[in-house]
Scaffold this active site. Sequence first.
Site, PDB file in Angstrom:
ATOM      1  N   THR A 162       0.834  -1.208   0.000  1.00  0.00           N
ATOM      2  CA  THR A 162       0.000   0.000   0.000  1.00  0.00           C
ATOM      3  C   THR A 162       0.868   1.258   0.000  1.00  0.00           C
ATOM      4  N   GLY A 167      -4.176   2.112  -2.420  1.00  0.00           N
ATOM      5  CA  GLY A 167      -4.172   0.875  -1.637  1.00  0.00           C
ATOM      6  C   GLY A 167      -4.965  -0.201  -2.354  1.00  0.00           C
ATOM      7  N   GLY A 201       2.978  -3.423   8.284  1.00  0.00           N
ATOM      8  CA  GLY A 201       3.197  -3.761   9.687  1.00  0.00           C
ATOM      9  C   GLY A 201       4.652  -4.144   9.939  1.00  0.00           C
ATOM     10  N   LYS A 294      -2.963 -12.852 -12.651  1.00  0.00           N
ATOM     11  CA  LYS A 294      -3.100 -12.422 -11.254  1.00  0.00           C
ATOM     12  C   LYS A 294      -2.386 -13.335 -10.260  1.00  0.00           C
ATOM     13  N   GLN A 354     -31.458 -11.913  24.647  1.00  0.00           N
ATOM     14  CA  GLN A 354     -31.210 -13.140  23.864  1.00  0.00           C
ATOM     15  C   GLN A 354     -31.067 -12.802  22.386  1.00  0.00           C
ATOM     16  N   GLN A 418     -22.304  -5.167  18.934  1.00  0.00           N
ATOM     17  CA  GLN A 418     -23.614  -5.511  19.495  1.00  0.00           C
ATOM     18  C   GLN A 418     -23.429  -6.226  20.850  1.00  0.00           C
ATOM     19  N   GLU A 448      -6.061  -6.031   3.780  1.00  0.00           N
ATOM     20  CA  GLU A 448      -6.155  -7.227   2.928  1.00  0.00           C
ATOM     21  C   GLU A 448      -7.323  -7.111   1.949  1.00  0.00           C
TER      22      GLU A 448
HETATM   23  C1  LIG Z   1      -9.164  -5.188  -6.222  1.00  0.00           C
HETATM   24  C2  LIG Z   1      -8.117  -5.997  -6.988  1.00  0.00           C
HETATM   25  C3  LIG Z   1      -8.393  -7.480  -6.827  1.00  0.00           C
HETATM   26  C4  LIG Z   1      -8.265  -5.611  -8.467  1.00  0.00           C
HETATM   27  O1  LIG Z   1      -7.275  -6.246  -9.207  1.00  0.00           O
HETATM   28  P1  LIG Z   1      -6.610  -5.431 -10.403  1.00  0.00           P
HETATM   29  O2  LIG Z   1      -5.649  -6.298 -11.075  1.00  0.00           O
HETATM   30  O3  LIG Z   1      -6.074  -4.182  -9.822  1.00  0.00           O
HETATM   31  O4  LIG Z   1      -7.863  -5.053 -11.297  1.00  0.00           O
HETATM   32  P2  LIG Z   1      -8.322  -5.613 -12.681  1.00  0.00           P
HETATM   33  O5  LIG Z   1      -7.237  -5.385 -13.671  1.00  0.00           O
HETATM   34  O6  LIG Z   1      -9.641  -5.003 -12.934  1.00  0.00           O
HETATM   35  O7  LIG Z   1      -8.447  -7.198 -12.500  1.00  0.00           O
HETATM   36  C5  LIG Z   1      -9.553  -7.788 -12.012  1.00  0.00           C
HETATM   37  C6  LIG Z   1      -9.512  -9.219 -12.555  1.00  0.00           C
HETATM   38  O8  LIG Z   1      -8.451  -9.902 -11.921  1.00  0.00           O
HETATM   39  C7  LIG Z   1      -8.956 -11.011 -11.211  1.00  0.00           C
HETATM   40  N1  LIG Z   1      -8.202 -11.110  -9.948  1.00  0.00           N
HETATM   41  C8  LIG Z   1      -7.863 -10.102  -9.120  1.00  0.00           C
HETATM   42  N2  LIG Z   1      -7.186 -10.588  -8.087  1.00  0.00           N
HETATM   43  C9  LIG Z   1      -7.081 -11.923  -8.273  1.00  0.00           C
HETATM   44  C10 LIG Z   1      -6.503 -12.974  -7.533  1.00  0.00           C
HETATM   45  N3  LIG Z   1      -5.886 -12.753  -6.375  1.00  0.00           N
HETATM   46  N4  LIG Z   1      -6.602 -14.221  -8.019  1.00  0.00           N
HETATM   47  C11 LIG Z   1      -7.241 -14.466  -9.181  1.00  0.00           C
HETATM   48  N5  LIG Z   1      -7.815 -13.513  -9.925  1.00  0.00           N
HETATM   49  C12 LIG Z   1      -7.744 -12.257  -9.467  1.00  0.00           C
HETATM   50  C13 LIG Z   1     -10.394 -10.673 -10.957  1.00  0.00           C
HETATM   51  O9  LIG Z   1     -11.153 -11.826 -10.746  1.00  0.00           O
HETATM   52  C14 LIG Z   1     -10.773  -9.974 -12.219  1.00  0.00           C
HETATM   53  O10 LIG Z   1     -10.962 -10.993 -13.212  1.00  0.00           O
HETATM   54  P3  LIG Z   1     -11.956 -10.736 -14.442  1.00  0.00           P
HETATM   55  O11 LIG Z   1     -11.359  -9.632 -15.236  1.00  0.00           O
HETATM   56  O12 LIG Z   1     -13.253 -10.386 -13.854  1.00  0.00           O
HETATM   57  O13 LIG Z   1     -11.961 -12.062 -15.153  1.00  0.00           O
HETATM   58  C15 LIG Z   1      -6.693  -5.694  -6.495  1.00  0.00           C
HETATM   59  O14 LIG Z   1      -6.341  -4.394  -6.822  1.00  0.00           O
HETATM   60  C16 LIG Z   1      -6.568  -5.941  -5.015  1.00  0.00           C
HETATM   61  O15 LIG Z   1      -6.377  -7.078  -4.582  1.00  0.00           O
HETATM   62  N6  LIG Z   1      -6.694  -4.870  -4.185  1.00  0.00           N
HETATM   63  C17 LIG Z   1      -6.670  -4.994  -2.750  1.00  0.00           C
HETATM   64  C18 LIG Z   1      -5.325  -4.655  -2.210  1.00  0.00           C
HETATM   65  C19 LIG Z   1      -5.003  -5.415  -0.957  1.00  0.00           C
HETATM   66  O16 LIG Z   1      -5.608  -6.412  -0.610  1.00  0.00           O
HETATM   67  N7  LIG Z   1      -3.977  -4.985  -0.263  1.00  0.00           N
HETATM   68  C20 LIG Z   1      -3.502  -5.685   0.869  1.00  0.00           C
HETATM   69  C21 LIG Z   1      -2.217  -5.055   1.348  1.00  0.00           C
HETATM   70  S1  LIG Z   1      -1.412  -6.036   2.565  1.00  0.00           S
HETATM   71  C22 LIG Z   1      -2.302  -5.839   3.969  1.00  0.00           C
HETATM   72  O17 LIG Z   1      -3.282  -5.158   4.036  1.00  0.00           O
HETATM   73  C23 LIG Z   1      -1.784  -6.634   5.133  1.00  0.00           C
HETATM   74  C24 LIG Z   1      -2.544  -6.451   6.398  1.00  0.00           C
HETATM   75  C25 LIG Z   1      -2.242  -7.640   7.249  1.00  0.00           C
HETATM   76  C26 LIG Z   1      -2.330  -7.390   8.742  1.00  0.00           C
HETATM   77  O18 LIG Z   1      -2.109  -6.280   9.229  1.00  0.00           O
HETATM   78  O19 LIG Z   1      -2.577  -8.419   9.381  1.00  0.00           O
HETATM   79  C1  LIG Z   2      -4.376  -2.001  10.419  1.00  0.00           C
HETATM   80  C2  LIG Z   2      -3.913  -1.971   9.004  1.00  0.00           C
HETATM   81  C3  LIG Z   2      -2.803  -2.724   8.651  1.00  0.00           C
HETATM   82  C4  LIG Z   2      -2.342  -2.687   7.340  1.00  0.00           C
HETATM   83  N1  LIG Z   2      -1.223  -3.389   7.017  1.00  0.00           N
HETATM   84  C5  LIG Z   2      -0.730  -3.312   5.753  1.00  0.00           C
HETATM   85  C6  LIG Z   2       0.473  -3.989   5.406  1.00  0.00           C
HETATM   86  O1  LIG Z   2       1.080  -4.677   6.229  1.00  0.00           O
HETATM   87  N2  LIG Z   2       0.953  -3.869   4.155  1.00  0.00           N
HETATM   88  C7  LIG Z   2       0.301  -3.121   3.204  1.00  0.00           C
HETATM   89  O2  LIG Z   2       0.781  -3.053   2.087  1.00  0.00           O
HETATM   90  N3  LIG Z   2      -0.854  -2.482   3.502  1.00  0.00           N
HETATM   91  C8  LIG Z   2      -1.367  -2.556   4.745  1.00  0.00           C
HETATM   92  N4  LIG Z   2      -2.532  -1.903   5.066  1.00  0.00           N
HETATM   93  C9  LIG Z   2      -3.195  -1.103   4.043  1.00  0.00           C
HETATM   94  C10 LIG Z   2      -4.467  -1.751   3.539  1.00  0.00           C
HETATM   95  O3  LIG Z   2      -4.212  -2.910   2.809  1.00  0.00           O
HETATM   96  C11 LIG Z   2      -5.248  -0.728   2.720  1.00  0.00           C
HETATM   97  O4  LIG Z   2      -5.628   0.309   3.600  1.00  0.00           O
HETATM   98  C12 LIG Z   2      -6.432  -1.354   2.042  1.00  0.00           C
HETATM   99  O5  LIG Z   2      -6.038  -2.225   1.024  1.00  0.00           O
HETATM  100  C13 LIG Z   2      -7.402  -0.287   1.484  1.00  0.00           C
HETATM  101  O6  LIG Z   2      -6.749   0.597   0.656  1.00  0.00           O
HETATM  102  P1  LIG Z   2      -6.870   2.180   0.879  1.00  0.00           P
HETATM  103  O7  LIG Z   2      -6.467   2.488   2.256  1.00  0.00           O
HETATM  104  O8  LIG Z   2      -6.117   2.810  -0.228  1.00  0.00           O
HETATM  105  O9  LIG Z   2      -8.395   2.510   0.741  1.00  0.00           O
HETATM  106  P2  LIG Z   2      -9.090   3.161  -0.516  1.00  0.00           P
HETATM  107  O10 LIG Z   2      -8.937   2.264  -1.669  1.00  0.00           O
HETATM  108  O11 LIG Z   2      -8.644   4.564  -0.663  1.00  0.00           O
HETATM  109  O12 LIG Z   2     -10.595   3.128  -0.023  1.00  0.00           O
HETATM  110  C14 LIG Z   2     -11.303   4.278   0.432  1.00  0.00           C
HETATM  111  C15 LIG Z   2     -12.781   4.162  -0.016  1.00  0.00           C
HETATM  112  O13 LIG Z   2     -12.834   4.110  -1.431  1.00  0.00           O
HETATM  113  C16 LIG Z   2     -13.644   3.023  -1.838  1.00  0.00           C
HETATM  114  N5  LIG Z   2     -13.133   2.474  -3.101  1.00  0.00           N
HETATM  115  C17 LIG Z   2     -11.849   2.301  -3.490  1.00  0.00           C
HETATM  116  N6  LIG Z   2     -11.791   1.729  -4.702  1.00  0.00           N
HETATM  117  C18 LIG Z   2     -13.057   1.509  -5.092  1.00  0.00           C
HETATM  118  C19 LIG Z   2     -13.663   0.937  -6.256  1.00  0.00           C
HETATM  119  N7  LIG Z   2     -12.937   0.454  -7.261  1.00  0.00           N
HETATM  120  N8  LIG Z   2     -15.009   0.890  -6.328  1.00  0.00           N
HETATM  121  C20 LIG Z   2     -15.766   1.352  -5.308  1.00  0.00           C
HETATM  122  N9  LIG Z   2     -15.258   1.899  -4.195  1.00  0.00           N
HETATM  123  C21 LIG Z   2     -13.922   1.984  -4.079  1.00  0.00           C
HETATM  124  C22 LIG Z   2     -13.518   1.993  -0.717  1.00  0.00           C
HETATM  125  O14 LIG Z   2     -14.631   1.116  -0.723  1.00  0.00           O
HETATM  126  C23 LIG Z   2     -13.464   2.899   0.500  1.00  0.00           C
HETATM  127  O15 LIG Z   2     -14.794   3.203   0.884  1.00  0.00           O
HETATM  128  C24 LIG Z   2      -3.006  -1.912   6.371  1.00  0.00           C
HETATM  129  C25 LIG Z   2      -4.145  -1.174   6.734  1.00  0.00           C
HETATM  130  C26 LIG Z   2      -4.590  -1.199   8.030  1.00  0.00           C
HETATM  131  C27 LIG Z   2      -5.797  -0.388   8.400  1.00  0.00           C
END
Ligand SMILES: CC(C)(COP(=O)(O)OP(=O)(O)OC[C@H]1O[C@@H](n2cnc3c(N)ncnc32)[C@H](O)[C@@H]1OP(=O)(O)O)[C@@H](O)C(=O)NCCC(=O)NCCSC(=O)CCCC(=O)O
Ligand SMILES: Cc1cc2nc3c(=O)[nH]c(=O)nc-3n(C[C@H](O)[C@H](O)[C@H](O)COP(=O)(O)OP(=O)(O)OC[C@H]3O[C@@H](n4cnc5c(N)ncnc54)[C@H](O)[C@@H]3O)c2cc1C
Length: 664
Positions: A162, A167, A201, A294, A354, A418, A448
């Site tokens: 991120t 993100g 983190g 992906k 309840q 709740q 995530e």
């Molecule tokens: C929302 C998406 C999935 C969008 O993917 P994109 O490639 O940017 O968008 P797109 O070109 O329109 O592609 C969509 C297309 O890519 C596919 N796809 C996406 N992800 C996967 C996957 N994992 N496996 C298999 N397929 C995947 C989707 O199904 C879509 O397929 P389609 O085009 O519909 O056939 C992606 O940007 C994403 O995963 N965003 C979320 C970011 C995230 O999860 N960040 C986590 C950071 S780490 C963290 O937060 C750690 C915290 C841990 C802690 O503190 O404990």
């Molecule tokens: C406690 C904590 C720990 C974390 N740890 C890590 C880590 O270890 N490593 C790391 O890399 N990241 C980490 N993150 C970051 C985290 O993964 C991101 O915050 C998360 O993926 C969301 O991205 P963002 O903050 O950019 O939110 P944004 O994407 O800016 O979201 C803001 C708003 O925009 C909306 N939005 C965004 N895109 C769309 C769309 N396409 N369509 C409709 N609505 C949309 C969302 O629904 C939301 O309401 C952590 C976050 C937290 C809170």
Amino acid sequence: MERDSSPSDQFHRYKNLIQNGDNPDITKERQGASFNLYNMQCFVYENDHKLQRRQEILEFVESHREFDDPVHPHFLNRDEQIDRATRKCLAMVDNLDAIDVTDYFDEAPLYQLLTIGRELHCLSLHYGMFLPTIQVHTEKSLILGPFQMAASKAILGTFAQTELGHGSNLSKLETTATYDATTKEFVIHTPTMSAGKWWPGGLGKSANYAAVMAQLYTSGESKGPHLFMVQLRDNAHAPLPGVTVGDIGPKLGNNANDNGFLIFDHYRIPRRNMFMKYSKVEADGTYIPPPHAKLGFGAMVLVRLLMIRDQTCQLGAAAVIAIRYSAVRHSAVRQGEINEGEGEVQILDYRTQQYRLLPQLARSFPSSQRMRSRNSTSKYVTKQINNNANMELLPELHALSSGLKAVITWEVAQGIEQLRLSCGGHGYSRASAFPDMYAYAVGGCTYEGENIVMLLQVARFLMMIAKEVRSGNPKLAEIAEYIAKPDAVTARISSWKTCSDEDIIHDFEAVTRKLIFATFDRLTTLERTMKKKEAWNACSIDLCKAARMHVKTYLVKNFLARVRTCEDPASRTVMHTLAKLYAFDLISGGGGHFMKGGFLSEKQFNEVQLGIYEMLAAIRPDSVALADSWAISDLELRSVLGRRDGNVYPALLEWAQQSPLNQN
Ligand SMILES: CC(C)(COP(=O)(O)OP(=O)(O)OC[C@H]1O[C@@H](n2cnc3c(N)ncnc32)[C@H](O)[C@@H]1OP(=O)(O)O)[C@@H](O)C(=O)NCCC(=O)NCCSC(=O)CCCC(=O)O
Ligand SMILES: Cc1cc2nc3c(=O)[nH]c(=O)nc-3n(C[C@H](O)[C@H](O)[C@H](O)COP(=O)(O)OP(=O)(O)OC[C@H]3O[C@@H](n4cnc5c(N)ncnc54)[C@H](O)[C@@H]3O)c2cc1C
């Protein structure tokens, strides 16, 4: 003049009131249960071996002094919290022999809960994402080196994806990794302020390595986000030249974790530091794409699956606290009488109480249990992908993990809130554990994959299926087969006592199918006059509703299926009622969808409501025993209100006594 007695003296006086033995009301509740607790616990944990392992791990932690807390963690400042968590982490990893470290779903999270509690810490990302990234993304022939270094803690890592500016939208990440074929290095760079990594983190102070997601450029072309192994700090733990790194400050929760920021200034890493299991950059700069576009997001899929189980256990623990407290809450402060003259009641006897507690308890069972078999699905899929043989299951697994993650983290966070409210004022105290639980759980709605963004991924999958079904030639994933079934005109739901599992499943499937196709039709109509993305945006609220309903249907079906596997008849009866309560509560909450077009009649809807009230009454006598069936020890629960012995009030006094304000 005589000095007032100190707070400590006062507390000492009240301490004499501590009851010997368990609170009699909670004992009575346990004695009244309709099932054998051990049988039920074996069902909940699948077998007695898992139950026994829980006990063994508990005994191990309790018998090792290095896991003790000299000061209650609630009374520490942030520096002290980080010190405590780090000390505990070291003790935890020095004693890893106590558990099966490969059991990510049961033993490892339990061990962490027992040793540290509900806190992310400096090694959370190392174990939670850095190691899985190495496992999922390193070529087989190379994995041993980095994996062993990471596993032995020779290097400590995090997952840096991120950025300040992006993100959710990974394709727009700005950090660059530009291949220099002359030196065979990648140049990692932060070209703008918004490209700075933000949130990882353990990055602020602890990690010396990171798996960094950056836009790959080779031979002058952009190839999208890819993962790189990057050293951040030297052997003396100072940031390396070209790396600026620090902590991002306090957050709503998880403050023992040093989430950090990271800025690169043309920082060079060797070519081999790109994770090249699926996509490659050859020495001359030639790019070899992955077998599935992906696959680079694979570690996130795995972690989403892990989160589901972890979060559900939080809801289970919150339900245990609130139910036990509701059973003992009456001796000191009575809340009113139901039948005048018959004495006041435990708050657990109020139907409204309840209604606050039992649907949450029901909600905590299906997802935790389902995750055990999802674990094997994910192992199966990973194996298929590793063999490069089968990518077909990837979209299904992505849709399922994204959907479950989004629905469950939301329900868990709302459920904990709740349950906190159901404990009145004491729920607001940190002694209850609810504030920490909520802060921990609600983070899961964002990290995530932000929940709405994840639901929209499920919706993409559903719209693709709807299109296939409409085209008459569907090739459907198992979880989507019901979408191709013929339409159903009327609901089958009746009284909870007489309606079968098949009736419930029939109605959930029918309603979800209608929702999916109504949204699909709206989308395709809009697409005639709008650009595809505009049309998608215009009906994205409905898309999310369809996605949620699809996941809930999946959970209902699996809960009912799981109950059928229960061999002990008495446990099965109670669990079956709980599963029906879960389903009826969802129908009641989503009444609009069910009653649309007259599918569920008003009479049937009234039966659903009445059924809920009757089921609450039926489960009430078993509620404390059901809470006990989670087999959560006091050490794991970390809640004064949820103590197993029910002796809440003296324990609250003892807890408050530790406040630094009472020390002088
Ligand atoms: C929302 C998406 C999935 C969008 O993917 P994109 O490639 O940017 O968008 P797109 O070109 O329109 O592609 C969509 C297309 O890519 C596919 N796809 C996406 N992800 C996967 C996957 N994992 N496996 C298999 N397929 C995947 C989707 O199904 C879509 O397929 P389609 O085009 O519909 O056939 C992606 O940007 C994403 O995963 N965003 C979320 C970011 C995230 O999860 N960040 C986590 C950071 S780490 C963290 O937060 C750690 C915290 C841990 C802690 O503190 O404990
Ligand atoms: C406690 C904590 C720990 C974390 N740890 C890590 C880590 O270890 N490593 C790391 O890399 N990241 C980490 N993150 C970051 C985290 O993964 C991101 O915050 C998360 O993926 C969301 O991205 P963002 O903050 O950019 O939110 P944004 O994407 O800016 O979201 C803001 C708003 O925009 C909306 N939005 C965004 N895109 C769309 C769309 N396409 N369509 C409709 N609505 C949309 C969302 O629904 C939301 O309401 C952590 C976050 C937290 C809170």
